[in-house]
Design a protein around this motif. Structure first.
Motif, PDB file in Angstrom:
ATOM      1  N   ALA A 108      -7.220  -0.137   0.836  1.00  0.00           N
ATOM      2  CA  ALA A 108      -7.302   1.370   0.567  1.00  0.00           C
ATOM      3  C   ALA A 108      -8.806   1.651   0.324  1.00  0.00           C
ATOM      4  O   ALA A 108      -9.295   2.645   0.591  1.00  0.00           O
ATOM      5  CB  ALA A 108      -6.632   1.647  -0.567  1.00  0.00           C
TER       6      ALA A 108
ATOM      7  N   GLY B 154       2.859   2.230  -5.453  1.00  0.00           N
ATOM      8  CA  GLY B 154       2.493   3.136  -6.160  1.00  0.00           C
ATOM      9  C   GLY B 154       0.999   3.430  -6.428  1.00  0.00           C
ATOM     10  O   GLY B 154       0.416   4.331  -6.373  1.00  0.00           O
ATOM     11  N   GLY B 155       0.322   2.453  -6.067  1.00  0.00           N
ATOM     12  CA  GLY B 155      -1.136   2.257  -6.521  1.00  0.00           C
ATOM     13  C   GLY B 155      -1.939   2.613  -7.884  1.00  0.00           C
ATOM     14  O   GLY B 155      -2.934   2.979  -7.664  1.00  0.00           O
TER      15      GLY B 155
ATOM     16  N   LEU C 205       0.933  -1.348  -0.055  1.00  0.00           N
ATOM     17  CA  LEU C 205       0.059   0.097   0.096  1.00  0.00           C
ATOM     18  C   LEU C 205       0.873   1.133  -0.123  1.00  0.00           C
ATOM     19  O   LEU C 205       0.685   2.018  -0.688  1.00  0.00           O
ATOM     20  CB  LEU C 205      -0.769   0.093   1.251  1.00  0.00           C
TER      21      LEU C 205
END
Lengths: 296, 272
Positions: A248, A226-227, A222
């Motif tokens: 998230a 980078g997401g 998380l």
């Protein structure tokens, strides 16, 4: 006398219940995952869910394709293996075959200590130290990439791999080594041609369990992966592994909505993957014990 | 003797049960509103011992779902309630009522090294959608733009989606982060990054961008000049009553609004 027997029975029951508690929890968790995850397939076909390329769960119309998330988890896990395989197996070999008692007494607890560092601390390390380093080294727009997550997860999985691989090496009977030395083999030859093949499946088990540790890790990915929910083409791109997406998004997903069900379905996919990992690890280690003539 | 025992045990039972009748409310929801709710609850409980206000995070969606299931008394939310949620409210017999407790501005931020300091709302939209992908197109250096956004389910993202993106998708390789703090941290460490955070997260580590010629600040949010502002809500079931009313009235009072400002948001009292 009767009271004694009753007491004994009572204790037996108490411990039976405790032992079955884990089973109860496992079944409970699976039931919840299935119950909350399956409704998404009324909205999206199973095929579209697994192989869809866009993850836009809150837009109108929403898209629930988790292929980028699955691939992100896969890439990051494979990357982690490349890090924890040499580190974990290498240190296990050193500890078991080469280190003297004094070195072993120091090294082993230190490696185990690595396992007790909370994952959020690893995440911080990745964000603060590794991210700028990767960004400068590879001239990237951002250092939050699959590579970053792979390195950190690899370090995190190292203690698991090391301690299981070391157990496996321990199981190799000393007679094997003595026999090898007796026919004139050097230490290196004994290590590569006798000990490692004999402990091979045990070491494979160690790696697979290390993988299931890496794929399930949440906080670190998380923070450093980078997401971005895109299909990765290189290790130097940001990715969004399944665990990161769940962690998230769960807090803000309206309960009972499609997004909520989709997140549970991702958890179900993740559960199936780790379950398979564990079955494979168990099968390999069983074969290994039989091969060495230990009780299966 | 027996009678005395009865009295004593009766008193004990009452002693245990009575405090439960003292008023107790639960506030749940948006992590953006959480600091306000928490601070106000602490001060309020200091003033009124015996009243119990417990504050939980979880997110705007969680808070509203909890209000609709009657598991909390106040749902803190950084976005207006949605149609689907309103439908559920009607089914559950909950009269979801909006109470605006503060204002927040979404500041668009870039790395302090970035030469660009002004953008139009349209340009911000194009950047986030992926139409513009290099700073040189905006008069900056030849550097790839790294788009940093909040997770698509967060209230902050939803506000940005409505106010700036007009409902369009962000580019798929945007870095989606779980908190305002994470966005600020990444932008401060990434030369080519652009992101957006609540006003409270503006600091010297990041550079706020002028939108349509207006700098994000408390003043411009209050005056309504700054184009990216949003109200923060506390939803209740019907008109606030009892402790719920006391608590919300406290937040809306001058003293409460001062707390709001201390937490980095914009109070309503200055709104003229």
């Amino acid at each position: 006398m009767n009271i004694l027997r009753f007491k004994e029975k009572l204790y037996k029951w108490i411990f039976t219940i405790l032992a079955f508690a884990s089973l109860f929890f496992l079944v409970g968790i699976v039931l919840v995952l299935v119950k909350e995850g399956l409704p998404i397939f009324q909205k999206v076909s199973f095929f579209k869910f697994i192989f869809g390329r866009s993850w836009y769960p809150t837009y109108n119309p929403a898209e629930f394709g988790i292929l980028p998330l699955i691939l992100a988890s896969t890439w990051v896990t494979l990357g982690a293996v490349m890090v924890c395989l040499p580190l974990g197996v290498g240190s296990a070999l050193y500890l078991n075959e080469l280190a003297g008692p004094a070195q072993k007494a120091v090294l082993k607890p230190i490696i185990e200590l690595l396992a007790s560092i909370p994952s959020v601390v690893f995440g911080f390390f990745g964000m603060v130290v590794l991210t700028p380093f990767l960004q400068k080294t590879f001239h990237l727009p951002t250092g939050l990439t699959a590579l970053n997550a792979s390195i950190i997860l690899g370090i995190m999985a190292t203690p698991t791999v090391c301690s299981i691989a070391e157990d496996a090496l321990n199981y190799v009977p000393n007679a094997f080594r003595e026999a090898s030395f007796a026919v004139g083999a050097t230490r290196w030859q004994t290590l590569t041609r006798v000990v490692i093949p004999a402990a091979g499946s045990g070491i494979s088990t160690a790696i697979i369990l290390g993988m299931s540790r890496a794929i399930g890790e949440t906080m670190t990915v998380l923070m450093v992966a980078g997401g971005a929910a895109v299909i990765p083409h290189t290790f130097l791109e940001p990715v969004r592994p399944m665990t990161a997406a769940i962690a998230a998004e769960m807090g803000e997903a309206p309960m009972g909505g499609s997004h909520y069900h989709a997140l549970f379905a991702i958890a179900l996919v993740l559960f199936v993957i780790t379950f398979l990992f564990n079955i494979v690890a168990e099968l390999i280690s069983r074969r290994f014990r039989i091969k060495l003539g230990l009780s299966g | 003797m027996k009678f005395a025992k009865l009295i004593i045990s009766g008193a004990l039972v009452l002693g245990i049960v009575l405090p439960c009748y003292a008023e107790k409310i639960v506030v749940e929801g948006s992590t953006t509103v959480l600091p306000i709710a928490q601070k106000a609850a602490e001060v309020y409980m200091d003033r009124n011992p015996g009243d119990n206000i417990s504050v939980r995070g979880g997110g705007s969606g969680v808070g509203i779902a909890s209000l609709l299931d009657k598991n909390c008394n106040i749902a803190a939310s950084s976005r207006p309630i949605k149609d689907t949620e309103l439908d559920k409210a009607v089914t559950n017999g909950v009269d979801a009522t909006a109470n605006i407790v503060a204002m927040d501005g979404l500041a668009v931020i870039v790395n302090p090294q970035n030469q660009v300091s002004k953008l139009s709302k349209k340009q911000v939209k194009d950047i986030f959608m992926g139409v513009i992908s290099n700073w040189s197109e905006l008069g900056g250096s030849n550097e790839k733009i790294v788009v940093v956004s909040r997770d698509t389910s967060s209230g902050t993202f939803e506000a940005f989606l409505t106010l700036v993106l007009g409902g369009n998708k962000t580019r798929s390789d945007a870095l989606m982060q779980a908190s305002n703090q994470a966005v600020a941290t990444i932008v401060s460490g990434t030369p080519g990054a652009i992101g957006y955070v609540g006003l409270g997260f503006l600091s010297s580590a990041v550079k706020g961008i002028e939108i349509n010629g207006v700098m994000p600040s408390k003043d411009t949010v209050v005056s309504g000049k700054y184009p990216v502002t949003r109200p923060l809500f506390m939803y209740t079931d019907g008109k606030p009553q009892g402790l719920v009313k006391g608590y919300i009235d406290f937040i809306l009072s001058d003293e409460g609004q001062k707390l709001v400002e201390e937490e980095g948001f914009v109070g309503l009292r200055d709104k003229k």
